[in-house]
Structure formats: C-alpha cells, structure tokens
Scaffold this motif. Structure first.
Motif, short mmCIF file in Angstrom:
data_model
loop_
_atom_site.label_atom_id
_atom_site.label_comp_id
_atom_site.label_asym_id
_atom_site.label_seq_id
_atom_site.Cartn_x
_atom_site.Cartn_y
_atom_site.Cartn_z
N ALA A 202 -11.40 7.20 1.23
CA ALA A 202 -10.13 6.57 0.83
C ALA A 202 -10.33 5.26 0.10
O ALA A 202 -9.35 4.67 -0.38
N LEU A 211 -0.91 3.78 -2.02
CA LEU A 211 -1.40 3.37 -0.70
C LEU A 211 -0.65 2.14 -0.21
O LEU A 211 -0.37 2.01 0.98
N TYR A 215 1.24 2.15 3.22
CA TYR A 215 0.88 1.13 4.21
C TYR A 215 2.12 0.38 4.70
O TYR A 215 2.30 0.17 5.90
#
Length: 298
Positions: A202, A211, A215
């Motif tokens: 990742a 991301l 997140y």
C-alpha cells in the motif's frame, strides 16, 4: 439543304463515388470500448469526489491532549502519561498508529509496584510533529525522554513497531537501560538481502487523494474505526467501547498525520508480529540487557 446546327456541349456531371458499405465492428470490440469508457468515467468521477471531499473535510492541524503531561526532549515537545508512585521505572512505547492510550489497562496493573510512563513517539499521539520520524529519530527521542525524566535504568517495553525502538535504545545506549520487553514485535532490520528497505504493497498510494479520503472516513467513524481495531486484535478486544474507540481515533484525526506515514514507508525496522521471538532474543542478547519477549495469540 442546310446542315443541322451543332449540339450544345453537355457539361460534365460528376459521378458520386460509391462508398463501400461500412462494416459493423465485432460485438467484443464494442463491448470493450464501452467498458473502457465506463471505467475511465468512473475513475474521473471518483477522483473529483475525492478531491472535493478532501477539500471540505480538512481537519485541524493538531489537537490538544485531553490528559497527561509534556516534557521537552531535544527541542521536541513529547507527550506522556504516568501511573504509580514508587518502584522500578517502566517506559511503555506504543506501536504503529497507536498512542499512550493503548497502555491504560496494563499500566494500571504495573503501577501497583512500579512508576510507569507511556510515551507518544514523534508524529504519533499528542507529541509534537517534529518532522523527524525515522527509527534513529524515535530511538533518540525515547532515550532523551529517559534522560529528561531522570529515570534510573528503566525497563523499556515496546509493542510492535515500538519493539524496534526499545531494541535500538538498548543497542545504542545500553548504560541507560535496565531491561527490555518486546510485545508482538522484534526490531529486526527491515531490509531485503541486498540491504534495501522492503516496501509495503500500500505504500505507493499513501499520497493519493483516494487514501486520504478513506483515511478520513475511517478515523471519523467510530463504527468503521472500531471494526478496524477489532480486526487487528491478536485476541478478542475486551472492553472496546465506542467511547474508547473515539479516544483512540482522536489523535489520528490530526491533519499532520501524513508525514509519519511516509516515514513509515521508508522504515528501517521490521514490525511484523509474525517474526520469530527467538530472533528477537538474539538481537536483545547482543545488548547485554535482560530481555523478555511476549506474543499475542489469535
């Protein structure tokens, strides 16, 4: 008899070209073109949605700690928690994406016979975001914390990534340490056979807007965050309440969390709990310090 008048010249009439009949593309070609167009459109839509979401959900750069105290270590404000009033000092060092919060129940038990400190590493919890997040930086921070607090040969306990940190302190500053404990971690070199740091699958998307969006969604949702924490428990997460999950996620919501992640990508330590505890003892034995290695079980 007179001759007939000459015929008027007939103008040249262009003859239209006969175009061949257009051949219909095969079905598979049309299906592939439609699929590619749909995928491209979906990616563009998701990218725009992610960029807009990131713009309107920008979190506070830093948050104030709800409890604990701070001490300055080499110019960096370090946050810590303390339990107990007498006995051998113990310093607890958390793992990746953790903070002093994870040590609460264990610290309360240890505090019956020890003075217990839990410290937030640089870029984690409520310690200042100094920009120095490598293993060497974290080792220097923990050893500096020991010196700043005037602790006499404390026992250092490191969980997961924290095991690499306490192992590094014992290797580089053995006279400052009374013993080390590895909890689900080993602190072995994080590199391949050629000495190059090993990446994570990742790692390549850490800086992408996707991301960042994911997140922020996870850290803002107690339900999603709780499921993620439970999935990482080596044993059933007893006492994991929504309130505790919210406390765990709170420091992760700070806007300056991304730089430590990039440093983790280039980490010089192995934090996998699957690694052999026997090898951990070998590393620790070279420190000349009393060592204990413990591992969780699923």
């Amino acid at each position: 008899m007179s001759a007939p008048p000459p015929e008027a010249p007939t103008p040249d009439v262009p003859v239209p070209a006969v175009r061949p009949a257009r051949r219909r593309r095969p079905w598979w070609w049309r299906a592939t073109r439609a699929l590619v167009g749909s995928v491209v459109g979906f990616v563009v839509l998701v990218t725009l949605a992610s960029v807009v979401f990131n713009a309107v959900s920008r979190p506070a750069s830093t948050l104030a700690a709800p409890s604990g105290a701070d001490v300055t270590v080499d110019g960096t404000r370090v946050h810590y928690q303390r339990w107990g009033s007498q006995g051998t000092p113990i310093v607890l060092v958390h793992g990746f994406a953790e903070s002093t919060l994870v040590w609460g129940p264990a610290a309360e038990v240890l505090a019956r016979d020890h003075v217990v400190y839990a410290v937030d590493l640089a870029g984690y919890g409520y310690t200042e975001y100094s920009g120095h997040y490598t293993l060497d930086d974290q080792v220097a921070l923990v050893d500096g914390f020991v010196r700043a607090m005037g602790l006499d040969h404390p026992i250092l306990v490191g969980h997961s990534m924290g095991a690499a940190v306490v192992g590094g302190v014992a290797l580089r500053h053995p006279s400052d340490v009374g013993g080390i404990v590895f909890v689900d971690g080993d602190g072995l070199p994080f590199a391949d056979g050629n000495g190059r740091p090993r990446g994570r699958p990742a790692a390549g998307i850490i800086g992408t807007p996707y991301l960042v969006s994911a997140y922020r969604l996870v850290t803002r949702s107690t339900w999603l965050g709780g499921r993620l924490i439970e999935s990482q428990c080596g044993s059933p997460c007893r006492g994991l309440t929504p309130g505790l999950v919210d406390q765990w996620l709170r420091p992760l919501r700070q806007g300056r969390r991304r730089p430590p992640y990039r440093a983790w990508r280039r980490a010089e330590c192995c934090t996998s709990p699957r690694s052999s505890c026997g090898r951990s003892r070998c590393l620790a034995a070279s420190c000349g310090e009393p060592t204990t290695c413990t591992r969780g079980a699923r």
